[in-house]
Design an enzyme around this catalytic site. Structure first.
Site, PDB file in Angstrom:
ATOM      1  N   TYR A 167      43.199  40.900  38.595  1.00 44.43           N
ATOM      2  CA  TYR A 167      44.505  41.199  39.120  1.00 44.43           C
ATOM      3  C   TYR A 167      46.049  41.027  39.504  1.00 44.43           C
ATOM      4  O   TYR A 167      46.195  41.403  38.997  1.00 44.43           O
ATOM      5  CB  TYR A 167      44.036  42.447  39.971  1.00 44.43           C
ATOM      6  CG  TYR A 167      44.774  43.787  40.165  1.00 44.43           C
ATOM      7  CD1 TYR A 167      44.937  44.837  39.184  1.00 44.43           C
ATOM      8  CD2 TYR A 167      45.407  43.915  41.514  1.00 44.43           C
ATOM      9  CE1 TYR A 167      46.291  45.662  39.976  1.00 44.43           C
ATOM     10  CE2 TYR A 167      46.391  44.633  41.893  1.00 44.43           C
ATOM     11  CZ  TYR A 167      46.608  45.575  41.318  1.00 44.43           C
ATOM     12  OH  TYR A 167      47.590  46.508  41.623  1.00 44.43           O
ATOM     13  N   LYS A 171      49.673  40.573  37.540  1.00 44.81           N
ATOM     14  CA  LYS A 171      51.053  41.317  38.586  1.00 44.81           C
ATOM     15  C   LYS A 171      51.912  40.275  38.151  1.00 44.81           C
ATOM     16  O   LYS A 171      53.196  40.599  38.589  1.00 44.81           O
ATOM     17  CB  LYS A 171      50.488  41.756  39.356  1.00 44.81           C
ATOM     18  CG  LYS A 171      50.009  43.040  39.343  1.00 44.81           C
ATOM     19  CD  LYS A 171      50.782  43.757  38.950  1.00 44.81           C
ATOM     20  CE  LYS A 171      49.909  45.470  38.483  1.00 44.81           C
ATOM     21  NZ  LYS A 171      50.160  45.977  37.678  1.00 44.81           N
TER      22      LYS A 171
END
Length: 244
Positions: A167, A171
């Site tokens: 994750y 980003k």
């Protein structure tokens, strides 16, 4: 038939719940026509009904950001309905699951997160660009996260959440992609920026966040409504610029 008008047209991906829904609600409160992009038909239509009941000119957009045909069809729907797109908010995203220690992660977990959080944004953005180019003041907002900040991740003692090798780097990747788009589009009137909503209580984190989805939507709405001389290629939260 195209219904060209002065009404601002926006598309928010992953808008059936959470921050995406609140972004759609906030933009709709401005009098905009807002496309609710979502994969699940029942949740999408339920969100549209709820928004309409609140006075928002909302319409459903079947959209799976990981599927080329779905994205192409979504662009066609907006083309037919409005003839252009003024604002795109790339909000759809996933965490990739819980087990994300770098030394033990299944590489498929990383690939899955990148497919949605990065490739999905590229896929949707490129499909919508011809429609955005028809707008007088086109804006693109990519919903990122403070965990994508390499500065914060590498600062001893900084609160950056759990180790998440799928994750968090997805980003960071998204932030880098945002900068590349800004560089290519610098001679156009398209402004593109990344937004950090903060740690909001949503399905994404099992509702453990400390901020509301409404609070998380504020920065996206601000970037979606930037003036023509506003910034591009930046990374922002409620407090201002987020360090890369």
């Amino acid at each position: 038939m195209n219904r060209m008008s002065e009404q601002t047209i926006a598309l928010v991906t992953g808008a059936n719940k959470g921050i995406g829904y609140e972004i759609a609600a906030g933009l709709g409160a401005l009098g905009w026509s807002v496309g609710v992009g979502a994969r699940d038909e029942e949740r999408r239509e339920s969100a549209v009904e709820k928004l309409r009941a609140a006075g928002v000119d909302a319409f459903g957009v079947p959209l799976d950001v990981t599927d080329d045909a779905s994205v192409t069809a979504a662009a066609g729907l907006i083309e037919e309905r409005a003839g252009r797109l003024d604002v795109l908010v790339n909000n759809a995203g996933i965490t990739g699951g819980e087990a994300q220690m770098p030394t033990t992660v299944d590489p498929v977990t990383v690939l899955t997160a990148v497919e949605t959080n990065v490739i999905g944004v590229i896929r949707v953005t490129n499909a919508m660009l011809p429609l955005l180019r028809r707008s007088a003041s086109p804006r693109i907002v990519n919903m990122s996260s403070g965990v994508g900040s390499l500065t914060r991740q590498s600062t001893p003692g900084a609160e950056t959440g759990p180790i998440a090798v799928a994750y968090a780097p997805s980003k960071t990747f998204l932030n880098a992609v945002t900068v590349q788009y800004a560089k290519e589009l610098r001679d156009t009137n398209i402004l593109i920026n990344a937004a950090c909503p903060g740690y909001c209580a949503t399905d994404l984190n099992g509702f453990r966040g400390v901020r509301t989805p409404e609070q998380g939507a504020v920065v996206a709405i601000r970037l979606a409504t930037l003036p023509d001389d506003g910034p591009t290629g930046g990374f922002f939260d409620d407090a201002g610029v987020v360090p890369w």
